[in-house]
Design a protein around this motif. Structure first.
Motif, PDB file in Angstrom:
ATOM      1  N   PRO A  10       0.677  -1.291   0.189  1.00  0.00           N
ATOM      2  CA  PRO A  10       0.048   0.038   0.227  1.00  0.00           C
ATOM      3  C   PRO A  10       0.862   1.381   0.058  1.00  0.00           C
ATOM      4  O   PRO A  10       0.464   2.205  -0.617  1.00  0.00           O
ATOM      5  CB  PRO A  10      -0.689  -0.146   1.245  1.00  0.00           C
ATOM      6  N   VAL A  11       1.922   1.023   0.758  1.00  0.00           N
ATOM      7  CA  VAL A  11       2.803   2.386   0.874  1.00  0.00           C
ATOM      8  C   VAL A  11       3.541   2.640  -0.673  1.00  0.00           C
ATOM      9  O   VAL A  11       3.261   3.889  -0.818  1.00  0.00           O
ATOM     10  CB  VAL A  11       3.980   2.228   1.884  1.00  0.00           C
ATOM     11  N   LEU A  12       3.985   1.609  -1.192  1.00  0.00           N
ATOM     12  CA  LEU A  12       4.633   1.923  -2.513  1.00  0.00           C
ATOM     13  C   LEU A  12       3.730   2.159  -3.684  1.00  0.00           C
ATOM     14  O   LEU A  12       4.054   2.942  -4.321  1.00  0.00           O
ATOM     15  CB  LEU A  12       5.181   0.770  -2.848  1.00  0.00           C
ATOM     16  N   GLY A  58       3.730   8.993  -8.891  1.00  0.00           N
ATOM     17  CA  GLY A  58       4.349   8.517 -10.308  1.00  0.00           C
ATOM     18  C   GLY A  58       4.449   6.964 -10.282  1.00  0.00           C
ATOM     19  O   GLY A  58       4.947   6.597 -11.406  1.00  0.00           O
ATOM     20  N   VAL A  59       3.852   6.199  -9.420  1.00  0.00           N
ATOM     21  CA  VAL A  59       3.697   4.625  -9.465  1.00  0.00           C
ATOM     22  C   VAL A  59       2.474   4.158  -9.962  1.00  0.00           C
ATOM     23  O   VAL A  59       1.429   4.686  -9.624  1.00  0.00           O
ATOM     24  CB  VAL A  59       4.048   4.095  -8.134  1.00  0.00           C
ATOM     25  N   GLU A  60       2.675   3.532 -11.195  1.00  0.00           N
ATOM     26  CA  GLU A  60       1.243   3.013 -11.768  1.00  0.00           C
ATOM     27  C   GLU A  60       0.664   1.771 -10.972  1.00  0.00           C
ATOM     28  O   GLU A  60      -0.407   1.848 -10.717  1.00  0.00           O
ATOM     29  CB  GLU A  60       1.877   2.387 -13.321  1.00  0.00           C
ATOM     30  N   THR A  61       1.528   0.925 -10.671  1.00  0.00           N
ATOM     31  CA  THR A  61       1.098  -0.138  -9.891  1.00  0.00           C
ATOM     32  C   THR A  61       2.537  -0.721  -8.867  1.00  0.00           C
ATOM     33  O   THR A  61       3.660  -0.645  -9.360  1.00  0.00           O
ATOM     34  CB  THR A  61       0.574  -1.323 -10.524  1.00  0.00           C
ATOM     35  N   GLU A  75       7.750  -5.844  -7.162  1.00  0.00           N
ATOM     36  CA  GLU A  75       8.198  -4.862  -8.531  1.00  0.00           C
ATOM     37  C   GLU A  75       7.335  -3.778  -8.612  1.00  0.00           C
ATOM     38  O   GLU A  75       6.041  -3.651  -8.440  1.00  0.00           O
ATOM     39  CB  GLU A  75       8.156  -5.957  -9.529  1.00  0.00           C
ATOM     40  N   VAL A  76       7.885  -2.526  -8.461  1.00  0.00           N
ATOM     41  CA  VAL A  76       7.070  -1.345  -8.593  1.00  0.00           C
ATOM     42  C   VAL A  76       7.247  -0.854 -10.121  1.00  0.00           C
ATOM     43  O   VAL A  76       8.423  -0.567 -10.605  1.00  0.00           O
ATOM     44  CB  VAL A  76       7.879  -0.108  -7.647  1.00  0.00           C
TER      45      VAL A  76
END
Length: 642
Positions: free
Chosen positions: A380-382, A387-390, A400-401
């Motif tokens: 949840p934090v990541l 800028g993070v898609e998933t 994997e971010v």
């Protein structure tokens, strides 16, 4: 220097036999050293580097994935024999018609055919490795040496007009083989990068010929008197070699083993070149030199050029400085790091696959995922990081971010927002850590190297002004070369028409540091040659203008010829198949030409002329200690300008 010359000439046979033995051992080492060289990059100790090492050890695969894109339902898990596979239901377009998976093969290479055979023709492949230019091909190291050697022979034949042209090549061959022998020995003490073999072969060829040119030219001027030539030109060779070595020592104080290893291998080059020129060359000149020197020294036009520079000193100073400053300003746009897909291929299957991803609304950040060593509870934090898609669980303990887009911004956000205990890896994070590690230590290293050079040249030139001028001109020249690197490679004004490689958009983070380390000393070579002769002529005449005319008149052709030989060596090096070596070689080649023409032939004599007798200023007490005789003519606040 007199004692060394006497020793060498008294023991000719022993010295020649020693060099023959070194050359034979070096021949063996040159053939065997490639198997002992490595290709390890990165900055051990940096968090991202250590995280990547743990990821590769624990989960397998490399750092940069291939992205397999399917327009029909497929089982991406079938790619497991090719490497580590990461897939997730979130890796799909909004309509579910296009999906993708990340494949981390253990080694770089084009696996498109293998992936297609396993999953079918409706699966296409992209990724930074697939998009990256191949470097335009390359030729073998032996062929590069031969090309560089033939080019050098043509230049030397023009300079000497006699069989004497072969002598510098003999010295260069001995120096290069001795350098390979030394590098082979170093591989038993430390890891040495594979890049070193190219640097040793071609830079060794150029530097050894440069030093040989200086001594042979002075030997001809002195009427074939070896001792008189060694007493003057021999000292300049030793000073030049020390200057080159100091520049390369810069890499050894940086906290990166890869750069230290390259610098350690590079330091060997000027030292063995100096050893060959100061021991083997005097014997060749004393024995066979007079018999094969059938040509006549050609009249130099450089004295006339020097007079014109003196006459128009201010315009020459302003024009040359303006051009260098203009080039240096381009260096302000230097972008260090990994290239993004936008700066790589713009055609071909990998590019078409990437275009298809964009049309389907898939994130291009999938080409540069961010692996994070963290438990599933960190998801949840990541996922909330800007800028993070998933973010998905790739394996127990590994997340994997996937960023929306490529670049450093999202990686920096993840580094700042990762929960305690999480360790962020990936190629971009490692690049950020490398840059911080190297260039964070760069300012004190620059001060250290500049100060060491200044003190050494101050003692050699018996002046506090000349060495300051030399160091400042060298730094300005280096800034101009970095600017040229930005224009040619980062922005593509030269890389595409010459090598067929499009603008990279970014420069590998280690390249500028290596350029500084090698070019700092190499470009100082010519300044040492010219200023040493000017100092000698000033001591003889007491006139700054006469020192410029006679000094540049004596060394102008030498510097031009030496620069051309070194440029040809770097042109051969630019044919290497490794893209980073191309960047390195073209920057050094441009730097050598820029330095030998605009800087040393125009800016240097103009600045010396403008400074007048201030060039030679040294307090009387220091002058007596340096020379052990009465001080040379000095300038004071009311001294004349010429």
């Amino acid at each position: 220097m007199e004692r060394l010359t006497d020793f060498v000439l008294r023991h000719k046979l022993a010295v020649v036999l020693a060099w023959v033995a070194v050359a034979l051992a070096g021949t063996f080492a040159a053939a065997a050293v490639q198997d002992r060289l490595g290709a390890r990059f990165g900055a051990p100790g940096q968090p991202a580097y250590e995280a990547n090492q743990e990821i590769m050890r624990t989960y397998g695969g490399g750092l940069v994935p291939l992205v397999a894109v399917a327009t029909e339902p497929v089982d991406f898990a079938r790619l497991a024999p090719l490497g580590r596979v990461v897939t997730d239901p979130a890796f799909a377009s909004d309509d579910g018609g296009t999906t993708y998976a990340l494949l981390y093969p253990p080694q770089d290479g084009d696996l498109t055919e293998e992936i297609t055979q396993i999953l079918g023709p409706h699966v296409r492949v992209t990724g930074l490795e697939a998009l990256e230019p191949e470097g335009g091909g390359g030729i073998s190291l032996v062929a590069e040496i031969l090309i560089g050697g033939v080019g050098a022979l043509v230049v030397l034949a023009f300079v000497f007009g006699s069989p004497l042209a072969v002598v510098p090549l003999v010295i260069a061959a001995a120096a290069v083989l001795a350098a390979f022998l030394a590098v082979y020995g170093l591989t038993y003490l430390t890891d040495v990068s594979g890049v070193v073999q190219y640097i040793v072969a071609l830079m060794g060829l150029g530097i050894a010929i440069d030093y040989s040119l200086l001594l042979v030219t002075r030997w001809r001027e002195e009427g074939h008197d070896v001792r008189r030539a060694m007493a003057t030109a021999g000292r300049a060779v030793a000073l030049s070699a020390a200057t080159v070595a100091i520049g390369l020592v810069a890499t050894m104080v940086l906290p990166v083993p890869f750069l230290r290893a390259v610098g350690l291998g590079g330091v060997v080059i000027p030292l063995v070149s100096m050893a060959a020129v100061l021991t083997l060359l005097p014997i060749l000149l004393a024995t066979v030199g007079p018999r094969i020197d059938r040509g006549r020294p050609k009249p130099s036009r450089w004295a006339g050029w020097a007079r014109r520079v003196i006459r128009f000193r201010w315009p020459a100073l302003l024009v040359s400085t303006g051009l260098l400053v203009a080039l240096s300003s381009a260096a302000l746009g230097l972008n260090l790091g990994e290239p993004t897909s936008d700066s790589l291929a713009r055609s071909g299957p990998a590019y078409e696959t990437l275009a298809g991803m964009r049309e389907a609304g898939l994130p291009t950040g999938a080409l540069s995922p961010i692996p994070v060593l963290a438990p599933e509870s960190a998801l949840p934090v990541l996922r909330a990081v800007p800028g993070v898609e998933t973010a998905v669980v790739a394996a127990p303990g590994l997340i994997e971010v996937i960023p929306d887009y490529e670049g450093t911004a999202t990686v920096e956000n993840v580094l700042a927002s990762a929960p305690p205990g999480a360790r962020v890896g990936g190629a971009v994070a490692q690049s950020i850590g490398f840059t911080a590690s190297v260039y964070g230590a760069f300012p004190p290293m620059l001060v250290l190297v500049s100060l060491a050079t200044y003190l050494m040249l101050a003692f050699a030139f018996r002046s506090l002004v000349l060495p300051l001028k030399a160091v400042l001109l060298n730094l300005l020249s280096l800034a101009a070369v970095i600017g040229a690197l930005v224009l040619v490679w980062q922005e593509g004004h030269g890389s595409e028409p010459v090598w067929g490689i499009q603008a990279l958009g970014a420069i590998d983070e280690f390249v500028p540091a290596m350029i500084f380390a090698f070019l700092y000393g190499l470009s100082m070579d010519y300044e040492v040659f010219i200023l040493a002769r000017m100092r000698e002529e000033y001591d003889r005449t007491g006139s700054t203008d006469q020192a410029i005319v006679r000094g540049l008149g004596s060394t102008g052709r030498l510097v031009t010829s030496a620069a051309l030989v070194l440029f040809l060596a770097f042109a051969s090096l630019a044919a290497a198949p490794i893209l980073q070596v191309k960047l390195f070689a073209t920057a050094l080649g441009l730097g050598i030409l820029l330095d030998a023409t605009l800087v040393r032939a125009l800016l240097l004599p103009a600045l010396v002329s403008v400074m007048g007798r201030w060039n030679w200023w040294l307090p009387s007490r220091l002058s007596r200690r340096a020379t052990r005789r009465a001080p040379a003519p000095q300038a004071g606040p009311t001294s004349p300008a010429g």
